[in-house]
Every structure is written in C-alpha cells, then in structure tokens.
Design a protein around this motif. Structure first.
Motif, PDB file in Angstrom:
ATOM      1  N   GLU A 152      50.425 -45.282 -73.858  1.00  0.00           N
ATOM      2  CA  GLU A 152      49.200 -45.633 -74.588  1.00  0.00           C
ATOM      3  C   GLU A 152      49.450 -46.654 -75.705  1.00  0.00           C
ATOM      4  OE1 GLU A 152      48.529 -41.345 -73.106  1.00  0.00           O
ATOM      5  OE2 GLU A 152      50.184 -42.506 -73.974  1.00  0.00           O
ATOM      6  N   ALA A 153      50.477 -46.440 -76.501  1.00  0.00           N
ATOM      7  CA  ALA A 153      50.766 -47.375 -77.592  1.00  0.00           C
ATOM      8  C   ALA A 153      51.196 -48.736 -77.047  1.00  0.00           C
ATOM      9  CB  ALA A 153      51.847 -46.796 -78.503  1.00  0.00           C
ATOM     10  N   ALA A 154      51.973 -48.724 -75.973  1.00  0.00           N
ATOM     11  CA  ALA A 154      52.409 -49.984 -75.365  1.00  0.00           C
ATOM     12  C   ALA A 154      51.219 -50.746 -74.793  1.00  0.00           C
ATOM     13  CB  ALA A 154      53.444 -49.707 -74.273  1.00  0.00           C
ATOM     14  N   PRO A 164      41.975 -46.385 -77.137  1.00  0.00           N
ATOM     15  CA  PRO A 164      41.003 -45.957 -78.152  1.00  0.00           C
ATOM     16  C   PRO A 164      39.627 -46.578 -77.909  1.00  0.00           C
ATOM     17  CG  PRO A 164      42.646 -47.446 -79.098  1.00  0.00           C
ATOM     18  CD  PRO A 164      43.133 -47.085 -77.738  1.00  0.00           C
ATOM     19  N   ASN A 165      38.625 -45.729 -77.756  1.00  0.00           N
ATOM     20  CA  ASN A 165      37.295 -46.206 -77.369  1.00  0.00           C
ATOM     21  C   ASN A 165      36.589 -47.023 -78.443  1.00  0.00           C
ATOM     22  OD1 ASN A 165      36.219 -43.329 -75.319  1.00  0.00           O
ATOM     23  ND2 ASN A 165      38.036 -44.634 -75.177  1.00  0.00           N
ATOM     24  N   GLU A 166      37.000 -46.876 -79.700  1.00  0.00           N
ATOM     25  CA  GLU A 166      36.376 -47.645 -80.772  1.00  0.00           C
ATOM     26  C   GLU A 166      37.036 -49.004 -80.978  1.00  0.00           C
ATOM     27  OE1 GLU A 166      33.654 -46.981 -81.929  1.00  0.00           O
ATOM     28  OE2 GLU A 166      33.364 -44.916 -82.591  1.00  0.00           O
ATOM     29  N   HIS A 167      38.085 -49.278 -80.219  1.00  0.00           N
ATOM     30  CA  HIS A 167      38.783 -50.558 -80.375  1.00  0.00           C
ATOM     31  C   HIS A 167      37.924 -51.691 -79.814  1.00  0.00           C
ATOM     32  CE1 HIS A 167      41.895 -53.643 -80.004  1.00  0.00           C
ATOM     33  NE2 HIS A 167      42.637 -52.919 -80.816  1.00  0.00           N
ATOM     34  N   PRO A 168      37.932 -52.869 -80.451  1.00  0.00           N
ATOM     35  CA  PRO A 168      37.108 -53.987 -79.972  1.00  0.00           C
ATOM     36  C   PRO A 168      37.406 -54.423 -78.542  1.00  0.00           C
ATOM     37  CG  PRO A 168      37.923 -54.421 -82.188  1.00  0.00           C
ATOM     38  CD  PRO A 168      38.620 -53.188 -81.723  1.00  0.00           C
ATOM     39  N   ASP A 187      41.073 -35.561 -83.504  1.00  0.00           N
ATOM     40  CA  ASP A 187      42.106 -34.968 -82.662  1.00  0.00           C
ATOM     41  C   ASP A 187      41.595 -33.773 -81.855  1.00  0.00           C
ATOM     42  OD1 ASP A 187      41.836 -33.096 -84.659  1.00  0.00           O
ATOM     43  OD2 ASP A 187      43.984 -32.898 -85.070  1.00  0.00           O
ATOM     44  N   ALA A 188      40.295 -33.486 -81.906  1.00  0.00           N
ATOM     45  CA  ALA A 188      39.739 -32.403 -81.096  1.00  0.00           C
ATOM     46  C   ALA A 188      39.905 -32.741 -79.616  1.00  0.00           C
ATOM     47  CB  ALA A 188      38.272 -32.188 -81.416  1.00  0.00           C
ATOM     48  N   VAL A 189      40.129 -31.715 -78.807  1.00  0.00           N
ATOM     49  CA  VAL A 189      40.339 -31.884 -77.368  1.00  0.00           C
ATOM     50  C   VAL A 189      39.087 -31.444 -76.629  1.00  0.00           C
ATOM     51  CG1 VAL A 189      41.724 -31.190 -75.378  1.00  0.00           C
ATOM     52  CG2 VAL A 189      42.820 -31.506 -77.616  1.00  0.00           C
ATOM     53  N   LEU A 190      38.620 -32.271 -75.703  1.00  0.00           N
ATOM     54  CA  LEU A 190      37.472 -31.937 -74.874  1.00  0.00           C
ATOM     55  C   LEU A 190      37.913 -31.735 -73.436  1.00  0.00           C
ATOM     56  CD1 LEU A 190      35.889 -32.898 -77.373  1.00  0.00           C
ATOM     57  CD2 LEU A 190      34.290 -34.046 -75.823  1.00  0.00           C
ATOM     58  N   THR A 191      37.397 -30.678 -72.807  1.00  0.00           N
ATOM     59  CA  THR A 191      37.554 -30.482 -71.375  1.00  0.00           C
ATOM     60  C   THR A 191      36.158 -30.470 -70.772  1.00  0.00           C
ATOM     61  OG1 THR A 191      37.382 -28.050 -71.281  1.00  0.00           O
ATOM     62  CG2 THR A 191      39.524 -28.988 -71.867  1.00  0.00           C
ATOM     63  N   ASN A 192      36.050 -30.842 -69.512  1.00  0.00           N
ATOM     64  CA  ASN A 192      34.717 -30.778 -68.910  1.00  0.00           C
ATOM     65  C   ASN A 192      34.766 -30.412 -67.443  1.00  0.00           C
ATOM     66  OD1 ASN A 192      35.403 -33.873 -68.564  1.00  0.00           O
ATOM     67  ND2 ASN A 192      33.750 -33.453 -67.122  1.00  0.00           N
ATOM     68  N   ARG A 249      38.917 -41.324 -79.590  1.00  0.00           N
ATOM     69  CA  ARG A 249      39.599 -42.218 -80.524  1.00  0.00           C
ATOM     70  C   ARG A 249      41.116 -42.081 -80.492  1.00  0.00           C
ATOM     71  NH1 ARG A 249      34.891 -40.384 -83.576  1.00  0.00           N
ATOM     72  NH2 ARG A 249      33.495 -42.170 -83.985  1.00  0.00           N
ATOM     73  N   ARG A 250      41.605 -40.995 -79.937  1.00  0.00           N
ATOM     74  CA  ARG A 250      43.047 -40.770 -79.910  1.00  0.00           C
ATOM     75  C   ARG A 250      43.503 -40.383 -78.504  1.00  0.00           C
ATOM     76  NH1 ARG A 250      44.883 -37.324 -85.275  1.00  0.00           N
ATOM     77  NH2 ARG A 250      43.791 -38.581 -86.844  1.00  0.00           N
TER      78      ARG A 250
END
Length: 546
Positions: A216-218, A241-245, A374-379, A395-396
């Motif tokens: 992810e960081a790379a 990250p979804n908020e990244h331009p 940092d909350a985790v979502l499952t669906n 975001r993370r």
C-alpha cells in the motif's frame, strides 16, 4: 523421546504465529483439542456453525496479517465450512483448513460420515491432501502452511484421520519457510517505464496483490511520483486512501456509469495484483480490445486470463513497485484531476437528515463521521452494500474486510474474527436482513467471547439483490425473495447483546453512539424502504424500464 502428532501440530501452529484455531468441536479432533489445552498461547474459538468458523478464520487472517486456521470434522463439518474455503480462495487469503477424517481402519467400509475429504474440497482450495501416515503429518502440515502463504495466497486443506493424532513422531514442529517474493525479470522495468511513458491517460487498478504483498505505501509513493489515478478493484477499497486526490473510485456491482467511464477513457490500464474479473470489469464490458494493459501479478495463471495484455510481469507487487520506482516523472495532471472531480461529485453526500424515513446515504455519512479512521468494516453480500461501497471512504489500509466471493452470512462472523485480531479497534459489520439471519447464531459466539462488534442490519424484509434481478427481467413477478423476520432487537437482547432500532436516519447517530458506549456486542436494526431497491434505482423505475 517423541511426541504425539497432536502436540507436534500445536507446536507447528505456534511456530507459524497462529494464536487461534476456529471451528466446531468434533470427535475426530478430540486428541488435538486436548493438546491445545497444554499451550496457553493457542486458543480454540468454538463457533456455532463451521461456516461461521471458516468466515471468522478467514477474516482473522485478513485483519491480522497471518494465516487463518479452521477445523471441521468429517463430511458434515467439511461441507459446512466449504463456503469459507471458497471465500478464502476468492479473497486470496492464506487459510489452513484442517478436516478430521474417520479412523483409518474403517475407511472403505461405509464408515460413519465417510467421504474423500481431500477430493471433496480440492476444487475450492489452492491445494488439498489427506495424510494418514503419522510420520509424514508434520511435513504435510508444514508444506500446507507454506503453500497457503506463497504466490497468490489461498486455502490449503489437510485431511487427517482421527487415529493419527495420538501416534508418536520424532520430528520437531515445522518452522516457517521463507516465502519467495519474485521480482520483475531483467529488462521488464525498462519495458514498463517505456510503456507507461507513452500513455496519456494511464490508470492503475489495485487489487488483492497490493494488499497481500503489503504494497500500500509503495503504491501511494508510485502513484504520487508518476501522478497517475488509482481505482480499487472489487472490494479492495482500502488498497489506496480514498481521500487522496489520485483516488478515483471503486469498481463494484452497479458502479456509477461516470466512474466506469474512467476505465473506458484510460489509454493504458496497469493492473496491480488485480484479476480484472467479472465485477471489476463490469461484466467484461469496461475494458475494450483497443486499450493497452500492463498486468503485474505473482500468479502466472492470472496473467491475461480475462484480457490480452501488452506487457505481462510475473512478480510480487511490492517488489515490482520498488523496481519500477525510477526517477520522478511528472506528467500533465489534468487527467487525474478531472477523474477525481467526477468521483467526488457522484460519491459525496450532503447533510440532509430525515425524521420520517431512512436514507441509506445519510446512514453511511453518519457512520463515517462517528468512526475513527482506523475502524474496521466488514460487509455481507446484497444490494444494501452498494451504499457503503459508493459513499464510505476508507482512509487507512487494513480497515476493510469483505468477501470477494459474494457470500451471504459473511459480515457478522467476519467481524468477530477481525475484532479478535484487532482488539483495540472498533469493528462494524454491515448486513442485510437476509444475510444476517444466515449466521445470526454467531452473535452468541460474540457475546460469549465478549467481542464488542457492532452489527448494522439493513432490514427491507427481502433478498434485495434477487428482487432487483427479478424486477429487471420479469417485472412485478416476485417469487421467493420476500422475507419475514423476527423482532431483531428482541433477538439481539435474547443473546445478551445490545439492541436498538432505527426507523429514520436522524435516529442513527444516537443509536450508534449508544452502541459504541455499551462496549459489548450490539445490533442496530435499520428499517429501510423496500422500494429503494439499489443505490440508483427504485422498484418502480425498474418496472418502467428506467
């Protein structure tokens, strides 16, 4: 002096960093479970159904970054957990599946629950084997763990007859073997740079390979260096990250047409650990034969499987991105800015709370505002998930756990597995009433373990996605998709969980805050309008062909 196969297996799991084994107790595993009592670092998590246990183990591996372990006894247990084997395969999740076989002396004589377990699960698994020779069990289990983690990770099945566990072996527990991280071949980095430099509208589609290689960081650094927009493959939201331009959307079921246009307008697609499967490519319609494709994948069989590629690179994604780093290569940013603007326009939600009804867009907006990053979502699977897929912004990394297989009943047990792996983070599951009721019994598991998951249940009293397909193909001819439900709040309380009902989206924030404050398993039933069948359409619009 030797030790038992059971004790050796416990030691091997410990050496591989396994701390939990999920399953339903079985007489086939009695000796193995007894051996677990002698190791305080290895916990057996008893579920209420092997399918739920398999979902827990798979999600535990995704959230915790290790290998999940699930066990089931004989044919019945193996059949029940098979849904988790399929999910792990689709999710590229390392999972050790231990299935207890009947006594070796009884094989071939119509023994109780007799079946060939390895052959039964092999089509769903990455690898499957039965080992009845006690001397070979340690090596078989060690190899299984290596296969599960190597290349494209996946589920590996080991079938063990119940009589082997008490046998003595001289072998020590197997230690983890190094996992190969193949790099691009000589010259491929230069070929990649040349192909990329020639593109005017490049697009990266990031898949599971990014996450499984820890890239992810790379990927973020690469995208910023080359100024290239990134889309997430099906249910890989948190790869970028979804908020990244530079983030321009998630390719899901029912992706907004203007986001699909981002794929169609790209003159080169870079598939990074993405399989370009049916959903990611919108039924194989989003990518045309004229578009150039560069595909990077650790699994050779994935290369070009769905679309012809111009440049194929068999490599670990993280290693490949390091190789591709090269010098900074600025390009015109207009393409990325334009597609980001489209993403923001079709996925943004203005504050508009209602006192008389539920608008799922507001539910997702309020959920976002009230959870830490940092909350985790499952669906679960179902049309209700479209609102989360469209409007929630991750975001993370490592904050989303979902089943690429589309398995119903996944969210609740997956939340339990994720919460056990990440005890310091809030874990929220999102389900429809259909999927929630498939594994609702695992709510008892959460209560017994004291795992403070929050389950959001979007209740429209139907199998919503099935109803949508029925209305689209055969308007006003519903069959089998209408459901009746118990009082879900009372049901939650009967398990010992917190329960609250929401009938208008203005009620959701107080309900969520109350559930967070309880710090115990919680169920929030959200009564939704059956007419709003999907994010973008109503039943009436479907019937009218709109």
């Amino acid at each position: 002096m030797g030790t038992t196969v059971a004790a050796n297996l416990v030691g091997t799991l410990r050496e591989h960093g396994v701390r939990r084994v999920f399953g339903v107790p079985s007489e086939s595993f009695t000796t193995f479970m007894d051996a677990m009592l002698d190791d305080p670092g290895l916990e057996f998590v008893a579920a209420r159904h092997e399918g739920g246990a398999a979902f827990m183990a798979e999600a535990h591996a995704v959230a915790g970054g290790g290998v999940g372990v699930v066990m089931g006894g004989r044919a019945v247990g193996a059949a029940n957990l098979s849904i988790g084997v399929h999910t792990a395969r689709e999710n590229s999740t390392p999972l050790l599946v231990l299935v207890g076989q009947m006594n070796s002396a009884h094989r071939g004589r119509e023994g109780f629950q007799e079946t060939d377990l390895a052959d039964f699960l092999a089509p769903l698994a990455k690898h499957a084997v039965e080992e009845s020779d006690p001397r070979r069990v340690p090596a078989a289990v060690g190899r299984a763990l290596t296969i599960a983690r190597s290349g494209r990770p996946g589920p590996v099945v080991v079938s063990l007859p119940e009589d082997v566990f008490a046998a003595e072996v001289d072998a020590p527990p197997c230690r983890p073997a190094p996992i190969p991280r193949p790099a691009p071949a000589p010259g491929e980095a230069q070929a990649f740079h040349e192909a990329f430099a020639a593109a005017q509208r490049p697009l990266i589609i990031a898949g599971a390979g990014v996450q499984r290689s820890g890239a992810e960081a790379a990927l973020l650094a690469f995208a910023e260096r080359w100024n290239v927009p990134v889309m997430a493959a099906w249910r890989r939201h948190d790869a970028f990250p979804n908020e990244h331009p530079l983030y321009v959307g998630h390719l899901q079921m029912g992706t907004h047409p203007e986001l699909v246009d981002t794929v169609r307008q790209a003159d080169m697609i870079v598939a990074l650990g993405a399989r370009l499967n049916e959903i990611t490519t919108q039924g194989y319609t989003a990518i045309s034969p004229s578009q150039r494709i560069v595909q990077v994948d650790i699994e050779p069989s994935m290369i070009g499987k769905t679309h012809p590629v111009e440049l194929a690179i068999v490599a670990d994604v993280a290693t490949a991105l390091e190789t591709f780093a090269g010098p900074e290569a600025p390009r015109a940013a207009q393409w990325a800015r334009r597609r980001r603007a489209v993403y923001e326009r079709v996925t943004s939600v203005e504050v508009d709370l209602h006192e008389d009804r539920v608008d799922n867009r507001q539910i997702i907006r309020v959920l976002q505002e009230n959870l830490r990053d940092d909350a985790v979502l499952t669906n679960d699977a179902g049309n209700f998930a479209g609102w989360m897929h469209t409007f929630f912004r991750f975001r993370r990394p490592h904050t989303y756990v979902g089943a690429a297989s589309g398995a119903m009943g996944y969210a609740l047990p997956a939340a339990i597995g994720a919460a056990l792996a990440r005890p310091d983070q809030v874990v929220v599951s999102l389900s429809g009433d259909g999927g929630f009721m498939m594994t609702v019994q695992e709510l008892e598991t959460a209560v017994r373990l004291g795992v403070p998951i929050i389950s959001l249940v979007f209740n429209n009293n139907m199998y919503g996605s099935i109803r949508m397909h029925q209305e689209r193909q055969y308007p006003a001819r519903e069959i089998g998709s209408a459901l009746g439900n118990p009082d879900l709040v009372a049901l939650a309380k009967s398990f010992g969980a917190f329960g609250v009902r929401v009938t208008a989206d203005a009620e959701f924030a107080p309900a969520l805050q109350a559930a967070l404050a309880e710090y115990r398993p919680a169920v929030i039933e959200i009564r939704t309008d059956p007419e709003q069948i999907s994010v973008w359409q109503t039943i009436t619009q479907l019937r009218e062909g709109r």
